[in-house]
Each structure stands twice: as structure tokens, then as C-alpha cells.
Design an enzyme around this catalytic site. Structure first.
Site, PDB file in Angstrom:
ATOM      1  N   LYS B 172      -7.205  66.292  12.682  1.00 27.88           N
ATOM      2  CA  LYS B 172      -6.480  67.008  11.616  1.00 27.88           C
ATOM      3  C   LYS B 172      -6.400  68.497  11.933  1.00 27.88           C
ATOM      4  CE  LYS B 172      -4.450  67.840   7.644  1.00 27.88           C
ATOM      5  NZ  LYS B 172      -4.939  67.608   6.278  1.00 27.88           N
ATOM      6  N   LYS B 240      -6.783  77.496   4.306  1.00 24.80           N
ATOM      7  CA  LYS B 240      -8.105  76.855   4.338  1.00 24.80           C
ATOM      8  C   LYS B 240      -8.272  76.041   5.615  1.00 24.80           C
ATOM      9  CE  LYS B 240      -9.223  72.805   3.391  1.00 24.80           C
ATOM     10  NZ  LYS B 240      -9.147  71.447   2.866  1.00 24.80           N
TER      11      LYS B 240
END
Lengths: 294, 294
Positions: B172, B240
Site C-alpha cells: 500500500k 497521512k
């Protein structure tokens, strides 16, 4: 259609493009700096000329496919250049990748002779040139574009009239910005995977299906995984194209930090003698920076 | 199959995913920090629990979908956490996007209880969650992966078992590196086009057909041209995720200058109150740097 077409610059790209035009039934007059480059074309039925001016004099559409900005300026405006032979109503079509502002200057000079110029840089490499599947990004007058379109259709497949003179070169610069940075992005992803002990091939597979998917991830990602840097598109040419991008950014006064950063990898790559490798070898420099050889 | 499934975290992603699992015929026990988040699930037939431990105790597969690394640590290992309820042989499946190293730590702690953990972050956004078309990148034990696969197939379409614990999160992170830098690359290309007076829509059209082609150019390129930054994927979440990338790079001691550079745009974007916009609005910051508003 049997117009007489001029073709100047018969290197790794120009030669197969000229061959394809002959194959489509056109008469060709050609010129190359080195006489031996013309031999295969003459064998295929083209007529060799000893100057760009002589090519321009005998043809209504004159293609140029040379290495860099000064080469185009020399061929078009230099001694016995295209400008000395071109007839009013003829069209010079420069398919080299060069500076957009230099393109506009050459175009303005040719228009003083009543001639048109299209800038029509390509992407797709020598394979695209051989197969007639190049992407062609065209700048210049709409009427001239329509007139040359049947010839572009011999050379390529994805042909877009982007805008006025220089717009094709701007589009090519945009293309090279995106390609270079996507290569660097995929390289960083594969580096993070390797450093984390994760199989890069699985990462490529997973990412291809989603928003990270791209032609670069597909083709160059695989090259990186295989450490297979047979070109493809040479790093030395990509370095040159990024120089054009940076010159344009400086002329326009715009900041393109991403393009600038990836240009550094290309500098280091070429500086270390890897200019003949495919530009996916940016990954080699990213690995080298991180103490990983090959 | 009518296993009892636990689901913890019922936000913009978790809620539609849990609904899809109920739709596929599974019994669900759920928990969310805010009781009102559980109401739609309870209406759909799920059982509400007052702690992660209670969810874990009653289910054999426990999904978590929360915001960030500390949230996963709290839900899994905190007071009345999953670890306090999970039974030997059960599987915790964290679908949040968090730190790979924190993931391995939580996994090791759960394995002390005889439980397994899969890290299974997703891409595809709330639309993918609603439609059950998420990309799912899975790290962890192969047997656990095979057992959860039928549930993953309810939630997503492009499901890859990337490697051992943490590998899903690494994948990811790789995804977010590539997406962020491709957005920045497309933004620079469109900036160069605009500064040169060239139509960005034509550039996008031309580039899509060649090596610069990507999902980002297609979707986010259009968003940039339209200045349409309705998410999509929020800039604050991408910020983030890039923090996780940079933390991982620091832990591993690797240089990822491209990721670092694009993270700066996300910082500036969120810092100026644009965190709710789609992360394609990195282009806003590139424009702002160059004195162009909107």
C-alpha cells in the site's frame, strides 16, 4: 497519392520512417549528413540529395528527423538549408524533439518564404518507427496539419493536433516529464519493497490493477525487476529531453521541481557511462544512491 | 457459509464494507467508538458490541478498518482490545492503512494468543467500498489468506497475497508513492502546457495513448483540468499515508527523494485547510507555487 516527399535525417528513427513512406507509394528525396546513411533508401528507390536545400527544392512536404535543437536550426536555416530551397506553399515537418521556442523561431523564418512548418515530435521509439505506430504530437497551422495527416497516418497511430506552432514540442516535453517521473516513482516503490523484504513482482501485480496502474509500471516496472535495460528509449536521449524541459521552464519562469529532480538521476546515469541504456535505468541510480548495486 | 464475522470501525470505508458482508449472508458482530455509527448495521441485522474484545470473542474472523497506526494499536492491543477476546485459531484482518513495522508488532502479539493476523489495506476509496470493487493487498500467512479469501472476494476484486506479515502495508505504501508522484508529474505537465499557452486537454488526450498513459492521467488529469477536487481520496489521508512512507524509509534507512518532495505539497495543502479535497489538488499547490490561483 504520389507527392514527392523530402526526408532529412536517416538515423535509427528517420530511416524506418522514410522506408514506411516509400512503402506507402511515395516518391522520396532524401538527405543525411553521412552519405552511407542514404544507401538503404537509394536502394529502396529514393533519390539522394547533397543538401537540405536540394531536398526542399524538389518536394512539397519535407520531413526532418535529427537529434537536437542546433541540428534542426542547422538543417532548416544553416548553409544550403531547407530555407534556401523551400517553395511557397510547401510544408516543413520537423519530427525531432527540440525546444518549443526554437521551433517557433524556425517556423517564423520559413513563413517569410511563404512556407509552413509543423512541429511533430513522436513517442514510441524505434519499434514504433519501424511498425508505423508512433504517437505524433503536432503543432502548427490546421490547414497544414490536414494536408500532412495522410502521411502522419503512414508513420503513426495516435496523432493529435495539439495547437499552434510549438505546441507539439510542448506536448512532447509534457510527455517526457510524466514518463521520467513515473519511472522514478515506480523505482522508489520497488526500492521500498525490496528494502522491506517484499517481492517487487507481487507489488507490481497488485498496483497494476488500481490507481497506480500505468504503461510505465507495466513495461518499465518489469524491466526494473529483470534489471533488463536494453533500450527502448536511451537514457542519453531522455537526458536531452529533460534539458529541453528545464530550458523551457527557465524561459517561462516556472518551477517544476519534480522534473528537475529526476533530471539529476539522468545526469548521473549518463555521466557514469550508462547513456546507451534504457531510461528505466534511472532505477540503477536510485539503487546506487541506496547502496544497492545492479 | 455463515461464519460469524466481527467488524470494528464503521466509518466511510468500514460501513459499506460491513454492509456488503451482511449482504453476502454473514452474521456480523460490530463495534465502533461512537455508538451511533453502529445504528445502520444493527438495523441491517448486525449485533452491536461495547468493545473490540467482545467482538473478537464472538467471531472467528475480525475485520478492523480504522484511521491510523495508533488506532489499530488501541483496537488490537489496548484496553478491552481484540487481544483480550480473540480465540486461538481466529484471524484478525486489519484493512486500515498503517505502518508496516507496527503491523508486524501487532501480529506478533496476537500470535502469542494462537491467533493469526492479516494486514489487508485497500485502494479504491469509498466508491470501491460501496461497490465491492476494492483492490486488496494482503500480508500474512498463506493458510490464513486462503481462509479469508472468500470474504475478501465480497469486498474487492483485485486481491493479491503479497507476502508475509506487513507485506500488504508495504504494498500500500508503494501504491501511495506511485499515485502521489504520478499526480505531481501530471500536474507539472499541465502547468508547462498552460504556461506555454497550450491546451491541457489536448496534451492529456495525446499523452493517454502512449507511454505517459496512466489511470492518474486519465482520472486525476481530468480533475485538474476541471479544477474539480471533490474526493475521491482526501488529501489529508494521502498526507497521512506519505507520513507512513517516510517513517518506513527512515526506519529502513533508504532515500526516497521523490516521495519526500510530493509529501511537501500535501503538507502545504493540508496546512492551508484543503485536506478535505481530493489529493489531485496537489496541482493547486503546484499552481500556487507558480503564482496561478485555482
Amino acid at each position: 497519392m504520389a507527392e514527392t516527399i523530402g526526408f532529412i535525417g536517416l538515423g535509427i528513427m528517420g530511416l524506418p520512417m522514410a522506408i514506411n513512406l516509400i512503402g506507402a507509394g511515395h516518391r522520396l528525396v532524401v538527405h543525411a549528413r553521412r552519405a552511407e546513411s542514404m544507401a538503404p533508401l537509394v536502394q529502396a528507390g529514393a533519390k539522394a540529395c547533397d543538401s537540405p536545400a536540394a531536398v526542399a527544392w524538389q518536394s512539397t512536404v519535407i520531413f526532418t528527423m535529427v537529434a537536437d535543437t542546433p541540428d534542426v536550426e542547422q538543417v532548416m536555416l544553416g548553409e544550403r538549408g531547407v530555407i534556401d530551397g523551400i517553395q511557397a506553399g510547401s510544408i516543413a515537418v520537423d519530427m525531432s524533439t527540440i525546444s518549443p521556442s526554437a521551433t517557433r523561431h524556425v517556423s517564423a523564418r520559413l513563413s517569410e518564404r511563404g512556407a509552413e512548418m509543423l512541429d511533430a515530435p513522436v513517442s514510441g521509439g524505434d519499434i514504433g518507427a519501424i511498425n508505423g505506430t508512433l504517437s505524433i504530437m503536432v503543432g502548427g497551422n490546421e490547414t497544414a496539419f490536414e494536408r500532412v495527416l495522410p502521411l502522419f497516418e503512414v508513420l503513426g497511430r495516435n496523432i493529435v493536433h495539439v495547437g499552434p506552432s510549438g505546441a507539439g514540442q510542448v506536448c512532447k516535453a509534457c510527455n517526457q516529464i510524466v514518463v521520467a517521473q513515473t519511472i522514478a516513482a515506480v523505482g522508489e516503490a520497488l526500492l521500498l519493497a525490496e528494502a522491506s523484504g517484499v517481492d517487487g513482482a507481487k507489488v507490481r501485480e497488485s498496483l497494476l490493477g488500481g490507481f497506480a496502474g500505468s504503461r510505465i509500471l507495466e513495461v518499465h516496472g518489469q524491466r526494473m525487476l529483470d534489471a533488463n535495460y536494453a533500450p527502448g528509449f536511451k537514457a542519453s536521449l531522455h537526458q536531452k529531453d529533460m534539458r529541453i524541459v528545464q530550458e523551457a521552464a527557465q524561459e517561462l519562469g516556472i518551477a517544476l521541481p519534480g522534473a528537475s529532480q529526476v533530471a539529476q538521476y539522468l545526469n548521473a546515469l549518463v555521466g557514469q557511462g550508462f547513456g546507451e541504456l534504457d531510461s528505466a535505468s534511472v532505477y540503477r541510480m536510485q539503487r546506487q544512491l541506496n547502496g544497492r548495486s545492479d
